[in-house]
Design an enzyme around this catalytic site. Structure first.
Site, PDB file in Angstrom:
ATOM      1  CE  LYS A  10       0.908   1.462   4.336  1.00  0.00           C
ATOM      2  NZ  LYS A  10       1.783   2.585   4.574  1.00  0.00           N
ATOM      3  N   PRO A  97       9.595  -4.546   0.022  1.00  0.00           N
ATOM      4  CG  PRO A  97      10.638  -2.579  -0.677  1.00  0.00           C
ATOM      5  CD  PRO A  97       9.445  -3.436  -0.922  1.00  0.00           C
ATOM      6  CB  VAL A  98      11.828  -6.040   5.319  1.00  0.00           C
ATOM      7  CG1 VAL A  98      11.607  -6.137   6.824  1.00  0.00           C
ATOM      8  CG2 VAL A  98      11.631  -7.398   4.645  1.00  0.00           C
ATOM      9  N   GLY A 100       9.699  -0.848   4.837  1.00  0.00           N
ATOM     10  CA  GLY A 100       9.821   0.141   3.772  1.00  0.00           C
ATOM     11  C   GLY A 100       8.715   1.183   3.763  1.00  0.00           C
ATOM     12  CB  ALA A 103       1.491  -2.080   4.649  1.00  0.00           C
ATOM     13  N   GLY A 104       4.459  -4.196   3.962  1.00  0.00           N
ATOM     14  CA  GLY A 104       4.807  -5.537   3.460  1.00  0.00           C
ATOM     15  C   GLY A 104       4.438  -6.632   4.452  1.00  0.00           C
ATOM     16  CB  SER A 106       0.084  -5.138   6.655  1.00  0.00           C
ATOM     17  OG  SER A 106       0.565  -4.403   7.749  1.00  0.00           O
ATOM     18  CB  ALA A 107       1.232  -7.492   1.933  1.00  0.00           C
ATOM     19  CG  ASP A 139      -0.837  -0.164   7.608  1.00  0.00           C
ATOM     20  OD1 ASP A 139      -1.679   0.716   7.885  1.00  0.00           O
ATOM     21  OD2 ASP A 139       0.393   0.042   7.576  1.00  0.00           O
TER      22      ASP A 139
HETATM   23  O1  C5P Z   1      -0.249  -1.547  13.859  1.00  0.00           O
HETATM   24  P1  C5P Z   1       1.174  -1.719  13.473  1.00  0.00           P
HETATM   25  O2  C5P Z   1       1.793  -2.955  14.083  1.00  0.00           O
HETATM   26  O3  C5P Z   1       1.427  -1.640  12.004  1.00  0.00           O
HETATM   27  O4  C5P Z   1       1.916  -0.464  14.111  1.00  0.00           O
HETATM   28  C1  C5P Z   1       3.303  -0.441  14.256  1.00  0.00           C
HETATM   29  C2  C5P Z   1       3.663   0.749  15.126  1.00  0.00           C
HETATM   30  O5  C5P Z   1       3.410   1.974  14.434  1.00  0.00           O
HETATM   31  C3  C5P Z   1       2.882   0.867  16.415  1.00  0.00           C
HETATM   32  O6  C5P Z   1       3.451   0.102  17.441  1.00  0.00           O
HETATM   33  C4  C5P Z   1       2.958   2.364  16.702  1.00  0.00           C
HETATM   34  O7  C5P Z   1       4.213   2.691  17.266  1.00  0.00           O
HETATM   35  C5  C5P Z   1       2.941   2.972  15.317  1.00  0.00           C
HETATM   36  N1  C5P Z   1       1.577   3.375  14.909  1.00  0.00           N
HETATM   37  C6  C5P Z   1       0.978   4.474  15.504  1.00  0.00           C
HETATM   38  N2  C5P Z   1      -0.275   4.860  15.111  1.00  0.00           N
HETATM   39  C7  C5P Z   1      -0.934   4.176  14.140  1.00  0.00           C
HETATM   40  C8  C5P Z   1      -0.353   3.070  13.508  1.00  0.00           C
HETATM   41  C9  C5P Z   1       0.916   2.681  13.922  1.00  0.00           C
HETATM   42  O8  C5P Z   1       1.580   5.109  16.376  1.00  0.00           O
HETATM   43  N3  C5P Z   1      -2.151   4.595  13.789  1.00  0.00           N
END
Ligand code: C5P
Length: 299
Positions: A10, A97-98, A100, A103-104, A106-107, A139
């Site tokens: 994404k 890419p990791v 990156g 949202a790799g 998440s995919a 994501d």
């Molecule tokens: O949800 P996800 O694991 O992708 O989020 C990774 C990190 O990104 C969270 O631990 C947080 O530090 C940050 N984040 C945030 N606010 C969001 C999404 C992510 O602060 N809405």
């Protein structure tokens, strides 16, 4: 019989970040757009009720234990259906890419949910699968859904934007990732003395994206995480400038970075892609089209 599922990267055409919440996340309003750079997860049956993972492609930095997002997705699905007798061997074919900003991970989680549901022949309603996805990461619901969507909350609440015409983008990836929590923490540091308004996506941008009107889209693209990503990776400023001087209509950091996204006019794609390929600290350049479909089983 194994099952293969594919899920897209994404980009955020708008990423409007509100203040930090008590749970540590930030309230967001974002315009998600799935692009045709995809990871695949191949789920194969096992004799024992175990979940194992292997990674091919961009393997650096991807864990191969229970913390792998594809494994976590399979575990969450198995728990949801209460079938601890089920197991799977997961092969993640990584092209995204990791760390990156695409949202790799998440995919991979979204593809694993879809692949395991098909392998195990378990029926889970779309809204339930979306709920499992939200538990795996902010994501992941969008990686399941794909297309173009406005995301709110921490990004997990989605309103699909229907009928968006195709757009071409150029992505420039970096050799080393950026930590998403570190980028959010830098943003909080930069905004320490600022009152942050509630986040909203500009509906003018949504309309311009639906019409694939590049001239109108360009000035409306927005990423509130960009100043934080630039502070942590100052070289990205030069990369954005290189894309613009090669003729891109706009350039911005993708999500928490360090991948950069460029909007290009018809006929300028090759020139912009070639210039980005010559820029320092670029690992790869991809010409991609969006909107791309969400996680789905492939033959
Ligand atoms: O949800 P996800 O694991 O992708 O989020 C990774 C990190 O990104 C969270 O631990 C947080 O530090 C940050 N984040 C945030 N606010 C969001 C999404 C992510 O602060 N809405």
């Amino acid at each position: 019989m194994s099952v293969t599922a594919r899920a897209p990267a994404k980009v955020n055409l708008a990423l409007v970040v509100g203040g930090p919440r008590p749970d540590g996340f930030h309230e967001l309003a974002t315009l998600f757009h799935a692009v045709g750079l995809c990871d695949e997860v191949v789920a194969s049956p096992t004799e024992e009720p175990e979940l194992r993972v292997r990674v091919e492609g961009l393997v650096d930095g991807v864990p191969v234990d229970a913390s792998n997002l594809a494994v976590r997705a399979a575990a969450v699905l198995r728990e949801h259906v209460g079938r601890f007798d089920l197991g799977a061997n997961l092969l993640v074919r990584k092209q995204i890419p990791v760390a990156g900003g695409l949202a790799g991970g998440s995919a991979d989680a979204a593809a694993a949910l879809v692949a395991c549901a098909a392998l195990w022949r378990v029926r889970v309603a779309d809204d339930e699968l979306g709920g499992l996805a939200a538990r795996l990461g902010s994501d992941v619901p969008f990686a399941l859904r794909g297309g173009t969507a406005v995301g709110t909350g921490r990004g997990e609440r989605l309103r699909t934007v229907d009928g968006a015409a195709p757009l071409t983008w150029v992505l420039a990836t970096a050799p080393e990732g950026l930590s998403t929590p570190a980028v959010y923490a830098e943003l909080d540091r930069q905004r320490a003395d600022v009152t942050v308004p509630p986040p909203v996506v500009d509906e003018g941008l949504v309309a311009a994206v639906v019409g694939a009107d590049s001239e109108r889209i360009a000035p409306l693209l927005r990423n509130d995480l960009e100043p934080a990503a630039l502070a942590l990776r100052p070289g990205l400023g030069g990369l954005l400038a290189a894309g613009r001087s090669a003729g891109a209509l706009a350039g911005l950091v993708c999500g928490s970075g360090p991948t950069c996204l460029f909007l290009v006019g018809v006929g300028d794609t090759d020139r912009v892609a070639a210039a980005l390929g010559r820029a320092p600290e670029v690992a790869s350049v991809h010409v991609v089209t969006g909107p791309a479909p969400g996680a789905h089983v492939v033959p």
